[in-house]
Write an enzyme that holds these catalytic residues in place. Structure first.
Site, PDB file in Angstrom:
ATOM      1  NE  ARG A 232       6.471  -1.355  -5.387  1.00 22.01           N
ATOM      2  CZ  ARG A 232       6.610  -1.510  -4.558  1.00 22.01           C
ATOM      3  NH1 ARG A 232       7.083  -2.021  -3.412  1.00 22.01           N
ATOM      4  NH2 ARG A 232       6.015   0.229  -3.826  1.00 22.01           N
ATOM      5  CD  GLU A 261       4.555 -10.381  -7.549  1.00 21.00           C
ATOM      6  OE1 GLU A 261       3.769  -9.670  -6.409  1.00 21.00           O
ATOM      7  OE2 GLU A 261       5.792  -9.997  -6.511  1.00 21.00           O
ATOM      8  CG  HIS A 279       5.276  -9.153  -3.220  1.00 23.01           C
ATOM      9  ND1 HIS A 279       4.761  -8.255  -4.488  1.00 23.01           N
ATOM     10  CD2 HIS A 279       5.446  -8.033  -2.510  1.00 23.01           C
ATOM     11  CE1 HIS A 279       4.806  -7.467  -4.178  1.00 23.01           C
ATOM     12  NE2 HIS A 279       5.567  -6.756  -2.667  1.00 23.01           N
TER      13      HIS A 279
END
Length: 537
Positions: A232, A261, A279
């Site tokens: 995370r 992000e 990601h």
């Protein structure tokens, strides 16, 4: 029965649904108005993040029983409205375990052997520079794994096959699990920092793990440590990481998840020894098939009246509870959060006791069938405890399953009275280090109160910021506490003191602002103080 699919999911899941004699209709690119008009014609709907299920969408739900999210995030679904309508919301966590573990190993190899940089140099710059890309082997290195859950365990298995020695820090995993994996389980996070050549993180983002790696923690690591974060964004403080890489303290890092992000303008991208991906931890063909199959199986089970997991909404309609019981429900969740903040050690058992006439009858009928039979207060207490300490994906619905996954035994009981209390919620947590008991009740005016912590009696409202202090009951201690807080301009809003014949005292000191680590460290240095913790409700 039939199921509506509004976005692409792997065919394997749809085939599984059809094999159970349930019709599947795929209708992509529906407008919100079109979806609202037809959603009630289906027994279930399968969506991804591109489909929003709002209150307006659920105005006429017809025969809809289940909403399935092909993935983990459910921000696009109005869970409260679905719960009011008795509709189960199911997602598919854990489907990407192997994909995330393999990406982590890939990141380690990138950082150790500089594979992307060497690839670019030869392919695009046409340079044959072997000396520049002298690497380091994973074999023989010490790997520190922070979080030994599904992904962390799979990383350990794979790293061991490379010849790495694996250490782990996870205050909620039982030692037997680490032993079975051949991993040395450490009691102290600082040991991971001090002993590891490579540190990889596999925890949710919680109050405990946010900014877990700051400059202070990085300074405790070995010179030239390698850091990996495929878990995370926010676990590693990115500014401190940048500075530590520039100084050479951190030799390299691999990052798949960022604080913000898309991370297209992140300063870390400017550093040659930072290896990044956008990601993609869950982005494998196999994981997408797993998502589809897991979700399909759970939806089919729910529709056919069989046991199912991964539902994320509450199985009770809170609006149908009395006002008093809703307050107790919220109080139980706060008790769980407090217990998580006070308790030390790895939990093995959680007991909930509902005391008094207010709890004699079951509080509310379930909105839909679930494969467990706890009362709402037990569910709320479990969620409060597990969400704070273990996982950011704990819900009212899956809390019992999360407890089971961590081998925590949950029991529920009722009693007529307890000492001088006629109505009380009692929560007892058993760990490998201690037994912690917390009691709470409602006053006649509806005020929520924590009234018991172990053998101490107290009277605090579970709201705001507190310092929890255990000290030897000697003159002058309270004055020293007040002096330190005053010198640091930390204002005391309330002071709740409880004493025992054992010679110990317990204080809950209500503060206007979050105490700094400096304040806590100074308080710990007071001779008679045995324990200091900051508590946030």
């Amino acid at each position: 029965m039939k199921i509506l699919v509004t976005e692409h999911v792997a065919q394997e899941g749809l085939d599984y649904i059809r094999k159970n004699n349930i019709e599947v209709e795929e209708k992509f690119n529906l407008t919100p108005q079109e979806l609202a008009q037809i959603i009630g014609d289906y027994d279930a709907i399968i969506t991804r993040s591109g489909t929003r299920i709002t209150k307006e969408t659920l105005e006429n739900t017809g025969k809809l029983k289940v909403i399935g999210r092909a993935g983990v995030g459910v921000d696009s679904i109005d869970i409260a409205e679905a719960s009011k309508k008795g509709i189960i919301v199911i997602n598919a966590p854990g489907a990407n375990t192997i994909a995330a573990a393999e990406l982590t190993l890939g990141m380690m190899l990138n950082a150790l052997r500089k594979l992307p940089t060497a690839h670019y140099s030869l392919k695009y710059e046409r340079k044959w520079d072997r000396k520049k890309f002298m690497g380091v082997e994973l074999s023989g290195k010490t790997l520190g794994i922070v979080g030994l859950g599904h992904v962390g365990s799979e990383v350990a298995k794979r790293a061991k096959s490379f010849g790495a020695k694996c250490l782990a820090y996870d205050p909620y995993i039982k030692k037997s699990k680490a032993l079975d994996l051949g991993v040395e389980l450490l009691e102290n996070f600082d040991e991971i920092l001090e002993r590891s050549d490579i540190i990889t993180f596999h925890t949710p983002l919680t109050k405990e793990t946010k900014n877990m790696m700051t400059k202070k923690a990085i300074d405790k690591t070995r010179e030239g440590v390698i850091l990996i974060n495929c878990a995370r964004g926010g676990i590693i403080n990115e500014k401190d990481l940048y500075d530590s890489i520039k100084s050479g303290k951190v030799a390299a890092c691999g990052i798949d998840t960022f604080e913000k992000e898309p991370a297209t303008d992140n300063p870390l991208l400017d550093l040659d020894n930072v290896f990044v991906t956008p990601h993609i931890g869950a982005n494998s063909n196999e994981s997408q098939i797993n998502v589809s199959l897991i979700l399909a199986q759970q939806i089919v089970n729910a529709l056919l009246g069989k046991p199912y997991q991964n539902a994320i909404n509450i199985p009770f309609i809170k609006d149908k509870m009395s006002k008093e019981h809703r307050l107790y429900f919220d109080l139980a969740e706060k008790m769980g959060s407090l217990a998580a903040q006070l308790t030390e050690g790895r939990p093995s058992q959680i007991d909930i006791v509902m005391i008094g006439a207010r709890f004699e009858e079951d509080v509310v009928e379930k909105a839909f069938d679930v494969p467990f039979n706890y009362q709402p207060f037990t569910i709320a207490a479990l969620k409060g405890f597990l969400e704070f300490s273990m996982s950011d994906s704990v819900s009212y619905m899956n809390a019992p399953y999360v407890a089971k996954e961590f081998d925590v035994i949950v029991s529920e009981a009722k009693a007529k009275n307890y000492e001088n209390y006629n109505n009380l919620l009692l929560m007892k947590i058993v760990t490998d280090k201690q037994v912690k008991t917390i009691g709470a009740t409602l006053f006649e005016d509806g005020t929520q109160k924590i009234v018991l912590v172990d053998e101490f009696r107290t009277d605090i409202t579970p709201k705001g910021i507190y310092l929890y202090i255990i000290n030897k009951d000697r003159p002058g201690t309270i004055g020293k506490i007040g002096t330190i807080l005053g010198n640091l301009s930390i204002n005391i809003a309330g002071f709740h003191l409880s004493r025992q014949k054992t010679g110990l005292a317990m204080s809950f000191i209500e503060l206007d602002t979050q105490p700094s680590q400096e304040a806590i460290n100074l308080l710990k240095k007071i001779e008679d103080i045995e324990l200091v913790k900051a508590i946030v409700f």
